[in-house]
Design a protein around this motif. Structure first.
Motif, PDB file in Angstrom:
ATOM      1  N   VAL A  53       0.843  -1.197   0.000  1.00  0.00           N
ATOM      2  CA  VAL A  53       0.000   0.000   0.000  1.00  0.00           C
ATOM      3  C   VAL A  53       0.874   1.241   0.000  1.00  0.00           C
ATOM      4  N   PHE A  54       0.470   2.233  -0.779  1.00  0.00           N
ATOM      5  CA  PHE A  54       1.156   3.523  -0.764  1.00  0.00           C
ATOM      6  C   PHE A  54       0.078   4.600  -0.758  1.00  0.00           C
ATOM      7  N   SER A  55       0.113   5.460   0.263  1.00  0.00           N
ATOM      8  CA  SER A  55      -0.923   6.486   0.377  1.00  0.00           C
ATOM      9  C   SER A  55      -0.312   7.862   0.581  1.00  0.00           C
ATOM     10  N   VAL A  56      -0.941   8.829  -0.051  1.00  0.00           N
ATOM     11  CA  VAL A  56      -0.509  10.220   0.039  1.00  0.00           C
ATOM     12  C   VAL A  56      -1.732  11.086  -0.229  1.00  0.00           C
ATOM     13  N   VAL A  57      -1.815  12.247   0.402  1.00  0.00           N
ATOM     14  CA  VAL A  57      -2.925  13.158   0.133  1.00  0.00           C
ATOM     15  C   VAL A  57      -2.400  14.400  -0.568  1.00  0.00           C
ATOM     16  N   LEU A  58      -3.211  14.917  -1.461  1.00  0.00           N
ATOM     17  CA  LEU A  58      -2.892  16.177  -2.117  1.00  0.00           C
ATOM     18  C   LEU A  58      -3.105  17.312  -1.122  1.00  0.00           C
ATOM     19  N   PRO A  59      -2.100  18.148  -0.864  1.00  0.00           N
ATOM     20  CA  PRO A  59      -2.361  19.327  -0.033  1.00  0.00           C
ATOM     21  C   PRO A  59      -3.536  20.089  -0.637  1.00  0.00           C
ATOM     22  N   PRO A  60      -4.649  20.204   0.094  1.00  0.00           N
ATOM     23  CA  PRO A  60      -5.867  20.711  -0.541  1.00  0.00           C
ATOM     24  C   PRO A  60      -5.752  22.166  -0.968  1.00  0.00           C
ATOM     25  N   PRO A  61      -5.853  22.455  -2.268  1.00  0.00           N
ATOM     26  CA  PRO A  61      -5.815  23.850  -2.722  1.00  0.00           C
ATOM     27  C   PRO A  61      -7.108  24.568  -2.345  1.00  0.00           C
ATOM     28  N   ASN A  62      -7.044  25.890  -2.317  1.00  0.00           N
ATOM     29  CA  ASN A  62      -8.236  26.674  -2.002  1.00  0.00           C
ATOM     30  C   ASN A  62      -9.325  26.429  -3.029  1.00  0.00           C
ATOM     31  N   VAL A  63     -10.557  26.298  -2.543  1.00  0.00           N
ATOM     32  CA  VAL A  63     -11.682  26.059  -3.448  1.00  0.00           C
ATOM     33  C   VAL A  63     -11.879  27.254  -4.385  1.00  0.00           C
ATOM     34  N   THR A  64     -11.397  28.423  -3.970  1.00  0.00           N
ATOM     35  CA  THR A  64     -11.489  29.619  -4.817  1.00  0.00           C
ATOM     36  C   THR A  64     -10.361  29.679  -5.833  1.00  0.00           C
ATOM     37  N   GLY A  65      -9.394  28.772  -5.695  1.00  0.00           N
ATOM     38  CA  GLY A  65      -8.131  28.942  -6.411  1.00  0.00           C
ATOM     39  C   GLY A  65      -8.166  28.531  -7.865  1.00  0.00           C
ATOM     40  N   LYS A  66      -7.123  28.932  -8.553  1.00  0.00           N
ATOM     41  CA  LYS A  66      -6.840  28.478  -9.905  1.00  0.00           C
ATOM     42  C   LYS A  66      -5.408  27.961  -9.920  1.00  0.00           C
ATOM     43  N   LEU A  67      -5.156  27.057 -10.829  1.00  0.00           N
ATOM     44  CA  LEU A  67      -3.845  26.421 -10.901  1.00  0.00           C
ATOM     45  C   LEU A  67      -2.754  27.463 -11.136  1.00  0.00           C
ATOM     46  N   HIS A  68      -1.721  27.451 -10.293  1.00  0.00           N
ATOM     47  CA  HIS A  68      -0.537  28.260 -10.561  1.00  0.00           C
ATOM     48  C   HIS A  68       0.676  27.337 -10.594  1.00  0.00           C
ATOM     49  N   LEU A  69       1.821  27.889 -10.927  1.00  0.00           N
ATOM     50  CA  LEU A  69       3.004  27.037 -11.124  1.00  0.00           C
ATOM     51  C   LEU A  69       3.441  26.353  -9.836  1.00  0.00           C
ATOM     52  N   GLY A  70       3.146  26.963  -8.691  1.00  0.00           N
ATOM     53  CA  GLY A  70       3.445  26.302  -7.423  1.00  0.00           C
ATOM     54  C   GLY A  70       2.644  25.019  -7.271  1.00  0.00           C
ATOM     55  N   HIS A  71       1.329  25.090  -7.587  1.00  0.00           N
ATOM     56  CA  HIS A  71       0.501  23.881  -7.606  1.00  0.00           C
ATOM     57  C   HIS A  71       1.063  22.873  -8.597  1.00  0.00           C
ATOM     58  N   ALA A  72       1.371  23.369  -9.800  1.00  0.00           N
ATOM     59  CA  ALA A  72       1.831  22.481 -10.864  1.00  0.00           C
ATOM     60  C   ALA A  72       3.090  21.723 -10.449  1.00  0.00           C
ATOM     61  N   LEU A  73       4.018  22.413  -9.790  1.00  0.00           N
ATOM     62  CA  LEU A  73       5.246  21.770  -9.322  1.00  0.00           C
ATOM     63  C   LEU A  73       4.920  20.691  -8.295  1.00  0.00           C
ATOM     64  N   SER A  74       4.173  21.053  -7.262  1.00  0.00           N
ATOM     65  CA  SER A  74       3.870  20.109  -6.186  1.00  0.00           C
ATOM     66  C   SER A  74       3.090  18.905  -6.703  1.00  0.00           C
ATOM     67  N   CYS A  75       2.100  19.163  -7.545  1.00  0.00           N
ATOM     68  CA  CYS A  75       1.257  18.070  -8.064  1.00  0.00           C
ATOM     69  C   CYS A  75       2.031  17.163  -9.006  1.00  0.00           C
ATOM     70  N   THR A  76       2.919  17.733  -9.811  1.00  0.00           N
ATOM     71  CA  THR A  76       3.714  16.908 -10.721  1.00  0.00           C
ATOM     72  C   THR A  76       4.646  15.987  -9.947  1.00  0.00           C
ATOM     73  N   ILE A  77       5.263  16.520  -8.895  1.00  0.00           N
ATOM     74  CA  ILE A  77       6.128  15.688  -8.043  1.00  0.00           C
ATOM     75  C   ILE A  77       5.335  14.500  -7.500  1.00  0.00           C
ATOM     76  N   GLN A  78       4.168  14.784  -6.936  1.00  0.00           N
ATOM     77  CA  GLN A  78       3.365  13.715  -6.353  1.00  0.00           C
ATOM     78  C   GLN A  78       2.881  12.731  -7.417  1.00  0.00           C
ATOM     79  N   ASP A  79       2.494  13.261  -8.571  1.00  0.00           N
ATOM     80  CA  ASP A  79       1.975  12.389  -9.622  1.00  0.00           C
ATOM     81  C   ASP A  79       3.039  11.423 -10.124  1.00  0.00           C
ATOM     82  N   VAL A  80       4.260  11.909 -10.278  1.00  0.00           N
ATOM     83  CA  VAL A  80       5.358  11.033 -10.707  1.00  0.00           C
ATOM     84  C   VAL A  80       5.566   9.915  -9.684  1.00  0.00           C
ATOM     85  N   ILE A  81       5.549  10.279  -8.420  1.00  0.00           N
ATOM     86  CA  ILE A  81       5.764   9.280  -7.361  1.00  0.00           C
ATOM     87  C   ILE A  81       4.673   8.220  -7.390  1.00  0.00           C
TER      88      ILE A  81
END
Length: 985
Positions: free
Chosen positions: A64-92
């Motif tokens: 088993v491997f589990s990880v949670v996405l740091p929840p972005p603001n519901v008001t938010g839009k994707l920025h490069l900080g999100h893109a970096l963090s999410c890409t790292i997690q997605d690769v893993i």
């Protein structure tokens, strides 16, 4: 991880029994002549999601491997900080799935109390011309829910665009009923354990927001020179960056004490003047008092070691109600606290200045001090202004009753977890920061004066003058609990629920376990299978604000660490290393990078953001200028696609403090995608040339086949080690080096003579190798570049039994990830060294052609004079490949009959000559040599000027050491360049 289609793909084994492997597997040819991201990326994610490929199984049988996405603001839009963090997690997580793990990557969005309330307030004002106070709390929260349902999925859909393989079936929202229940339970349990309490204390107060804000919402703005700032509620600009020096008269004396302050209006709440006990200038003032000019009373002169004798006059005004430092001093000396600024930013208890705005009061107060002869001077002074990042207002410190979480015990447990090695922080340079956070004994103010959020489950229960606060899920339970302390019947108790809400960081602090079913752990399969998490990935900038709090609350409420490993990545910056921010105008929208956007549309977009209030006028101008400066040559941001964006984000060391992003490098990575695309097309065309022959074996592999397989084995090893250590930049470098520099530039070119060779076994050996290398390389690349690999892996031509590999994973959902152990058989360092020398010959020949500007249209021959027997044999056996790579006509070894040539040394044992077979050979060579001599002279002149500059007295004494080191490096580079050119003459 690559999602499988219904095609035949394979699992690598290295059983040397393979033989007779000429039966083709027919694949669909690539229709498009070149790579087009919009075509390759279309519909793939929808297909993956509809097939449930990202859904974790309710089973713990597999790893088993589990990880949670740091929840972005519901008001938010994707920025490069999100893109970096999410890409790292997605690769893993994609790689973990391809290695056979049952992966849960849990998505969620945060209700973001302050941000969301602000957005909806602005929306109601612009659309309906009403405020939240006019419609009331209940109706306002209804409007927020409507807004959330309409706009709240924007960032989730953008995460899908980015390719994030999240388990959307388990999506969480931090205001959902289950999460709200968990938040209330956490508060009540902590209250009952004596860890949550209520007291009056100084808090960060935003007048514009009418709420306390957490430390993370405080933006400390450095003011270096006097600066005019536009603040909410003020028509005129307010000037900051000034020091005001004024005097307090000693009571019953003509003597005075001068103090300095950047906030003169707070002097109305002064309750003492402090000096250092060892300051000889003020020792005679022991027991003295000074006259307060506006309150008609006196305040004491106190002695305290916190005073810096070298700062200003060495005398400091003490305002306990509006300074955290002064408040601590007041406690030590039992001074009263007088609040003179209220929650609306108006002056109070000040008589002459009552109900004035604080900065209007400043101006009037300074005028009065001047008229009284007490104002001594006003001069520029560097200062740090605490700004609310949400509203742009200057924060005040106000005394207010709030709820606090006692952190001493929780901090001790969080600190021990890291010190004892139970909790690992990567990179470990942040352990020091962790220890600093956990050694901070300040308690956490967890209440906020907002309407949107988790209303605190606490009730003020009273009977006559007896009052008690009770934490409970509803009024009935609160009354029952209160009756035990108030010794009266529940129905006789007056009860009022606290109107405040909890800090958003509190609800997100319990997110790792609440999102998996806590507190109902007895019937939560997810909690049993996936908690604690295996990893937490987030930016280092919220280590203390979020990660620290998750660990504290996780240990206390679940008895376990919420995760055992933390991966912290850097803050995203532009290509010059400047942190991206609206104030700099250098923010890049990842969607613009994916789809491309013209310079004109960038301007229109910025202007729309200005109209919507997202940018102010200064930020608008900076954004437009940044776009012109950086994107004029490309007329905007060129379309790059998702895969190129992901590769670019991971090409930097994500564990460094800052991670730079360059749009132009991203576009270059799109060209890398096209390089791979063209490789597949070449393979398909080459396979079409093959004619049926009897079976071949691994003995038929050529010199270059074995070399590229050895390089492949090295790449697989590097990539696995790099990703295991989260050194993604090393993994991407290893893959690109193999595909670009070794596979495409060398090996693929080296196969062209082989496919045209009369010995058809050579073509088949190349075909098997091409297929194995590209299949394996793309599988290594698959977690990073998800769309192109999904498109191309099934289209790589192959055989039913490949002599190099045999993939038999028809029933697997994901392409297997290449493992180091499966490739070790191909490693051959001796062969690699041989090929390196051979390739050095070809590189040197090409370098000679380039330096002497000799076109490939001019007939040339290579003459090699060497004592190296191995090199001679390799050149002889691979003559056709050497000639193909160098575009020369002949290769002659240890033969010296060339008339017109240019030469250079490969090493002390080997000389390379490039002979020109042309009637104008002499003129061509002399003209080229003259050009080369001029280039060398120009470089030498520049070098001499630099050396002269760097030896001047001014340079030696005035230039910083960092600059000197960089300049020294420039000199070495130029010297090496001259040396390399001189060897060619």
């Amino acid at each position: 991880m690559i999602i499988r289609r219904n095609v035949k793909v394979y699992n690598l084994t290295l059983n040397s029994r393979f033989k007779s492997s000429t039966t083709r597997i027919f694949t669909e040819n690539l229709a498009a002549p070149a790579y087009k991201p919009e075509v390759v990326e279309a519909n793939k994610y929808d297909e993956w999601e509809s097939r449930g490929l990202f859904t974790a199984k309710n089973s713990s049988q597999e790893p088993v491997f589990s990880v949670v996405l740091p929840p972005p603001n519901v008001t938010g839009k994707l920025h490069l900080g999100h893109a970096l963090s999410c890409t790292i997690q997605d690769v893993i997580v994609r790689r973990k799935r391809s290695l056979g793990h049952n992966v849960l990557w849990l998505p969620g969005t945060d209700h973001a109390g302050i941000a969301t309330q602000g957005v909806v307030e602005n929306y109601l004002k612009s659309k309906q011309n009403v405020t939240r106070h006019e419609i009331g709390r209940e109706k306002f929260n209804t409007e927020v829910w409507k807004w959330k349902e309409k706009h709240g999925n924007t960032i989730c859909n953008q995460l899908r665009t980015l390719g994030c393989s999240l388990d959307w079936s388990r999506q969480v929202f931090t205001m959902d009923q289950n999460h709200s229940h968990a938040v209330n339970t956490a508060f009540i349990q902590l209250f009952e354990r004596g860890l949550i309490y209520r007291k009056k204390a100084l808090v960060n107060w935003c007048n514009a927001l009418k709420s306390t804000v957490s430390d993370i919402e405080v933006e400390n703005k450095l003011i270096s020179t006097p600066t005019d700032i536009k603040l909410p509620g003020y028509k005129n600009l307010v000037k900051f960056g000034l020091m005001y020096n004024f005097a307090y008269k000693i009571y019953d004396s003509d003597e005075e004490v001068i103090v300095s302050t950047t906030t003169p209006e707070t002097m109305l709440g002064d309750t003492a003047i402090a000096v250092h006990p060892n300051d000889s200038r003020y020792k005679h003032l022991q027991g003295k008092r000074v006259v307060h000019p506006f309150r008609n009373d006196t305040i004491p002169v106190i002695f305290d070691e916190m005073v810096d004798t070298k700062l200003g006059t060495g005398a400091v005004k003490i305002t306990p109600a509006h300074s955290k430092i002064d408040n601590e001093v007041a406690k030590r000396h039992r001074l009263p606290s007088i609040q003179v600024i209220n929650e609306d930013g108006l002056m109070q208890t000040c008589q002459l200045f009552d109900q004035m705005k604080r900065y209007d009061c400043r101006q009037k107060l300074v005028e009065h001090l001047d008229g009284m002869g007490l104002l001594k001077s006003i001069h520029p002074h560097q200062m740090t202004l605490p700004m609310c990042s949400r509203t742009g207002d200057v924060l005040e410190h106000l005394p207010k009753e709030q709820w606090f979480l006692s952190c001493r015990k929780l901090n001790k447990a969080a600190s021990s977890a890291v010190i004892n090695g139970q909790l690992k922080i990567n990179p470990d340079k942040y352990i020091k920061n962790w220890i600093n956070w956990t050694e901070d004994e300040r308690d956490w103010c967890i209440s906020r004066q907002l309407w949107w959020g988790h209303q605190i489950p606490a009730y003020k229960c009273s009977v006559d003058k007896d009052v008690i606060w009770i934490a409970a899920t509803d009024e009935i339970l609160a009354k029952i609990q209160a009756s035990k302390y108030l010794r009266t019947a529940p129905e006789d108790i007056n009860i009022v629920r606290d109107t405040d809400v909890l800090d958003t960081w509190f609800s997100s602090g319990i997110y790792p376990f609440a999102a998996l079913g806590w507190p109902e752990t007895y019937n939560s399969i997810d909690y049993k299978h996936f908690y604690p998490l295996n990893l937490m990935v987030t930016g280092h900038d919220i280590l203390g604000f979020w990660v620290h709090r998750m660990v504290m609350l996780g240990i206390e409420l679940t008895g376990k660490l919420p995760f055992n490993n933390i991966l912290l990545h850097g803050v995203i910056c532009d290509n010059k290393g400047a942190k991206m921010s609206k104030s700099k105008g250098n923010v890049i929208d990842p969607i613009d990078v994916i789809n491309g956007i013209s310079l004109e549309n960038l301007k229109i977009k910025a202007e729309e953001m200005y109209k919507d209030g997202v940018l102010n006028k200064e930020e608008l101008y900076k954004a437009i200028n940044y776009h012109k400066t950086n994107y004029s040559n490309t007329k905007g941001i060129p379309e790059c696609g998702v895969d190129a964006l992901r590769l670019t984000l991971l090409s930097q060391d994500i564990k460094s403090h800052f991670v730079n992003f360059d749009v132009h490098q991203c576009h270059a990575n799109k060209l890398f995608c096209n390089k791979i695309w063209q490789s597949i097309k070449y393979m398909q065309l080459s396979f079409d040339k093959l004619r049926p022959i009897e079976g071949i074996t691994r003995n038929d592999l050529t010199y270059f086949d074995k070399w590229i397989l050895s390089r492949l084995a090295e790449m697989v090893d590097k990539v696995n080690k790099a990703i295991d250590e989260y050194d993604f930049h090393l993994a991407t470098k290893a893959i690109k080096t193999l595909i670009y520099s070794e596979f495409c530039d060398v090996y693929l070119e080296a196969t062209k003579p082989g496919f045209d060779n009369e010995d058809e076994a050579i073509g088949y050996a190349h075909a098997h190798t091409l297929s194995a290398v590209l299949n394996t390389s793309l599988r290594c690349l698959a977690p990073i570049m998800i769309y192109i690999t999904e498109e191309l892996i099934p289209k790589i031509p192959d055989f039913e039994n490949n002599i190099i590999h045999n993939f038999n994973d028809k029933n697997k959902l994901y392409f297997d990830y290449p493992q180091t152990k499966d490739f070790e058989i191909w490693k051959n360092k001796d062969l690699e060294n041989q090929v390196t020398r051979l390739l050095n010959v070809t590189s040197l020949v090409r370098e000679l052609k380039g330096m002497y500007n000799i076109s490939n249209k001019i007939k040339t021959s290579i003459y090699v004079k060497t004592n190296d027997d191995v090199l001679m044999l390799d050149l002889d056996n691979n003559e056709n490949i050497v000639l193909h790579l160098t575009k020369c006509g002949y290769l002659k070894i240890n033969v010296d009959d060339c008339k017109y040539s240019v030469s250079t040394l490969l090493d002390k044992d080997t000389e390379i000559k490039l002979a020109i077979d042309d009637e104008n050979a002499f003129n061509i060579i002399e003209a080229a040599k003259e050009k080369l001599r001029n280039k060398i002279k120009k470089l030498e002149d520049n070098l001499n000027k630099l050396e002269a500059k760097f030896s001047t007295k001014h340079y030696i004494t005035s230039v910083p050491e960092v600059t000197k080191a960089l300049d020294k490096e420039k000199l070495l580079v130029k010297k090496e360049e001259i040396k390399q050119l001189q060897r060619l003459i």
